[in-house]
Design a protein around this motif. Structure first.
Motif, mmCIF file in Angstrom:
data_model
loop_
_atom_site.group_PDB
_atom_site.id
_atom_site.type_symbol
_atom_site.label_atom_id
_atom_site.label_comp_id
_atom_site.label_asym_id
_atom_site.label_seq_id
_atom_site.Cartn_x
_atom_site.Cartn_y
_atom_site.Cartn_z
ATOM 1 N N LEU A 59 0.832 -1.203 0.000
ATOM 2 C CA LEU A 59 0.000 0.000 0.000
ATOM 3 C C LEU A 59 0.871 1.259 0.000
ATOM 4 C CD1 LEU A 59 -2.810 1.276 0.209
ATOM 5 C CD2 LEU A 59 -2.628 1.129 2.679
ATOM 6 N N MET A 73 1.062 4.042 -2.949
ATOM 7 C CA MET A 73 0.823 5.451 -2.671
ATOM 8 C C MET A 73 1.909 6.319 -3.303
ATOM 9 S SD MET A 73 0.266 7.177 1.037
ATOM 10 C CE MET A 73 1.965 7.540 1.413
ATOM 11 N N GLN A 132 1.587 9.128 -6.441
ATOM 12 C CA GLN A 132 1.964 10.528 -6.337
ATOM 13 C C GLN A 132 2.944 10.932 -7.427
ATOM 14 O OE1 GLN A 132 3.111 10.734 -2.253
ATOM 15 N NE2 GLN A 132 1.051 11.228 -1.591
ATOM 16 N N TRP A 134 -5.854 9.063 -8.319
ATOM 17 C CA TRP A 134 -6.490 9.071 -6.995
ATOM 18 C C TRP A 134 -7.554 7.995 -6.867
ATOM 19 C CZ3 TRP A 134 -2.969 11.225 -4.586
ATOM 20 C CH2 TRP A 134 -2.383 12.423 -4.986
ATOM 21 N N LEU A 158 -5.898 4.945 -5.895
ATOM 22 C CA LEU A 158 -5.436 4.955 -4.510
ATOM 23 C C LEU A 158 -6.595 4.666 -3.550
ATOM 24 C CD1 LEU A 158 -3.185 5.357 -2.474
ATOM 25 C CD2 LEU A 158 -3.719 7.777 -2.429
ATOM 26 N N PHE A 159 -7.753 5.287 -3.837
ATOM 27 C CA PHE A 159 -8.915 5.019 -2.989
ATOM 28 C C PHE A 159 -9.304 3.556 -3.046
ATOM 29 C CE2 PHE A 159 -9.552 9.604 -2.879
ATOM 30 C CZ PHE A 159 -9.942 9.755 -1.568
ATOM 31 N N ILE A 181 -6.899 1.649 -0.868
ATOM 32 C CA ILE A 181 -7.201 1.795 0.558
ATOM 33 C C ILE A 181 -8.420 0.944 0.915
ATOM 34 C CG2 ILE A 181 -7.882 3.412 2.360
ATOM 35 C CD1 ILE A 181 -6.395 5.581 0.875
#
Lengths: 277, 320
Positions: free
Chosen positions: A228, A232, A236, A242, A245-246, A249
């Motif tokens: 994770l 991340m 970036q 994004w 990334l969500f 998570i």
């Protein structure tokens, strides 16, 4: 029109605001995991215009979550098993086979609760690398079991002590040896305590960061928390994925959330154990 | 993870003697005694080898210069002197104390407030379960999420703009990052300590509150004169627990690093970040001595604070 029976007191409003905030964050996480990056910022709580399942697929692929989860499952299961195998007999002996040393020893084990990871990480890292146990899941499991012992012994000692002694006596009168009494009488009696310990142990290590950062420096060996973190970083640097990334998570959190919905009371009680009398 | 759950040593007392299954000296007692060592030794061996010996070695390392291999060079107090002049260490220490005191104060303020309200509220079980949830899922993922809330176009700023605030702060700038982290810690820990305090409050018999109601006591009076004295034990344990776990917080801050394998801005460091970065920073030479010395400071802080909290919170236990 009738008057409103319950006044909405400011205190209650505050509680519900906190509750609403937590739920909103969760909702926002799930919704965003299906959106494009632009959409996430344009309308935080709108439904996605089209549900982008590919966020999840991409997060899963790029982050290499598959093998990472497999490794994490192995580590977490072996750690929980090892912790119980080592700590349960010790806790039983300390709480039930009282000798002169059991009191001081119990305190000695409990002292470990106050020792931070930093205090052991350096010498342990050097020793483990000399034994070739850095970048190996086996090494990490050993470290996890060792660092779990203070809490496990503390937790199980309290649990064994709360069990009634009558059954032990009855078993002895029926001619069962002490070992058999432990194996066939006391362990089954302590099952709910053992299960709670295993649950807490698994939740804790599912996303443990510091020790895995130190002991698994090879990306090919990374567990879920490291995967994770790496994902991340990649997000970036590589133009703000994004949505991905969500999704990542969510992949880490949702299994734990399901476990929490299922076993919530037990988890809460276990995590806050020791606070009572 | 350990930091959160590990219970305070304050709650540990020598076990009350369990009634032996038979008289001392009987064959049964002797058979049970024989089981004692084989049962305790494995745990003791692992605990000693992987926990206690390394800790002691860290004490030794704090007086030495060593890069992980080769001879250990004794330098006396040089590592500690270095910390004394290192500004990054100063700010790490200050940040740790800020978390300890500032975050601790807010966390307990909110926890008391929530406990006071939750006690007499409908839907309290549900509310409590929701408030606790950040503690039950991955700390790592929760803190990534928290950072994301404060992105330039994140949820917090979106809400602020809705509320008509045009100049939104740059939350994640180096100077502000630490405060964003602190807020997140308050958020997560309030759920945890509210739950602990609630469990204590739940055991207080209802008739005490009914009596207080008959006397016309206000919410605050009930909290001050009934709830607080009767949950004092839980408060004392929570305070010790907080002192220990606050000093160990690592992941929540580490996540705010710019990239994997690096560490966040030194302005957001705490003692645990400092100890990690000095030893495992990928760039630059590993300074095990400085890291060990910083860890010693941490350990001393933990011991002092544990003793202090126990002294301050010591009251006579009330029976009810």
């Amino acid at each position: 029109m009738a008057t409103v029976p319950v006044r909405l007191r400011p205190g209650r409003l505050l509680v519900w605001l906190v509750v609403a905030f937590d739920l909103l964050v969760l909702l926002w996480l799930v919704l965003s995991s299906f959106k494009s990056a632009g959409e996430i910022f344009a309308g935080p709580f709108g439904l996605p215009a089209d549900w982008r399942l590919d966020n999840w697929a991409r997060a899963w692929e790029v982050s290499e979550f598959g093998p990472a989860i497999l490794r994490t499952v192995v580590v977490v299961a072996a750690t929980a098993l090892g912790t119980v195998v080592v700590a349960a007999p010790a806790a039983y002996a300390l709480s039930r086979l009282t000798t002169r040393t059991s009191g001081p020893l119990t305190t000695f084990f409990a002292m470990g609760l106050g020792v931070p990871i930093q205090a052991i990480m350096l010498p342990l890292f050097v020793a483990m690398s000399q034994l070739g146990l850095v970048n190996s899941l086996g090494g990490l499991i050993i470290v996890y079991v060792a660092t779990s012992i203070p809490f496990a012994v503390f937790f199980l000692t309290a649990f064994f002590r709360s069990l009634p002694g009558d059954l032990e006596e009855a078993a002895a009168l029926d001619g069962a040896g002490p070992l058999r009494t432990f194996w066939q009488i006391m362990l089954p009696l302590a099952r709910s305590g053992l299960v709670t310990l295993v649950i807490l142990n698994v939740i804790g290590h599912w996303s443990e960061g510091l020790l895995s950062l130190i002991f698994l420096q090879d990306p090919a060996q990374q567990t879920l928390p490291l995967a994770l973190l790496n994902f991340m970083t990649r997000v970036q640097y590589s133009g703000a994925d994004w949505g991905g990334l969500f999704a990542a998570i969510a992949i880490v959190i949702l299994p734990l959330l399901l476990v929490y919905l299922w076993l919530g009371r037990r988890i809460i009680e276990g995590m806050t154990l020791g606070s009572g009398k | 993870m350990e930091g959160q759950r590990l219970m305070a040593t304050a709650t540990v007392e020598a076990p009350a003697a369990v009634r032996p299954a038979a008289q001392p000296g009987s064959p049964l007692t002797r058979a049970r005694r024989r089981l004692y060592l084989p049962f305790v030794l494995p745990a003791l061996a692992v605990y000693l080898l992987v926990f206690i010996v390394p800790s002691l070695f860290t004490v030794v390392l704090s007086f030495a210069k060593w890069a992980g291999a080769g001879p250990i060079e004794w330098v006396g107090l040089a590592n500690y002197r270095r910390l004394w002049y290192d500004e990054v260490f100063h700010s790490s220490l200050v940040n740790t104390l800020l978390i300890l005191v500032g975050v601790g104060f807010l966390t307990f303020l909110f926890s008391f407030g929530l406990t006071m309200v939750l006690r007499e509220m409908a839907g309290r079980k549900f509310a409590r379960a929701v408030i606790f949830f950040p503690n039950a899922v991955s700390a790592l993922a929760i803190s990534i999420l928290w950072g994301f809330l404060f992105q330039a176009d994140g949820l917090v700023n979106a809400l602020l703009r809705l509320a008509g605030v045009d100049t939104v702060p740059r939350w994640l700038a180096d100077d502000n990052l630490f405060y964003v982290i602190c807020l997140g810690l308050v958020w997560v820990n309030t759920g945890f300590y509210t739950t602990i305090l609630m469990a204590a409050v739940d055991r207080i018999p209802a008739y005490l509150y009914e009596a207080a109601d008959l006397e016309g006591a206000s919410s605050w009076q009930k909290f001050r004169n009934v709830t607080l004295p009767l949950m004092w034990d839980a408060v004392a344990v929570s305070a010790t627990l907080w002192a220990i776990s606050a000093i160990k917080i690592f992941e929540f801050i580490y996540v705010f690093a710019g990239a994997a394998g690096s560490v966040p801005t030194t302005k957001a460091w705490t003692l645990s970040l400092y100890a990690y970065a000095e030893a495992f920073q990928p760039t630059g030479e590993a300074r095990y001595g400085a890291s060990a010395a910083a860890t010693m400071v941490t350990l001393v802080l933990i011991v002092v604070l544990t003793l202090l909290t126990r002294r301050v919170t010591r009251r006579e236990s009330l029976e009810y």
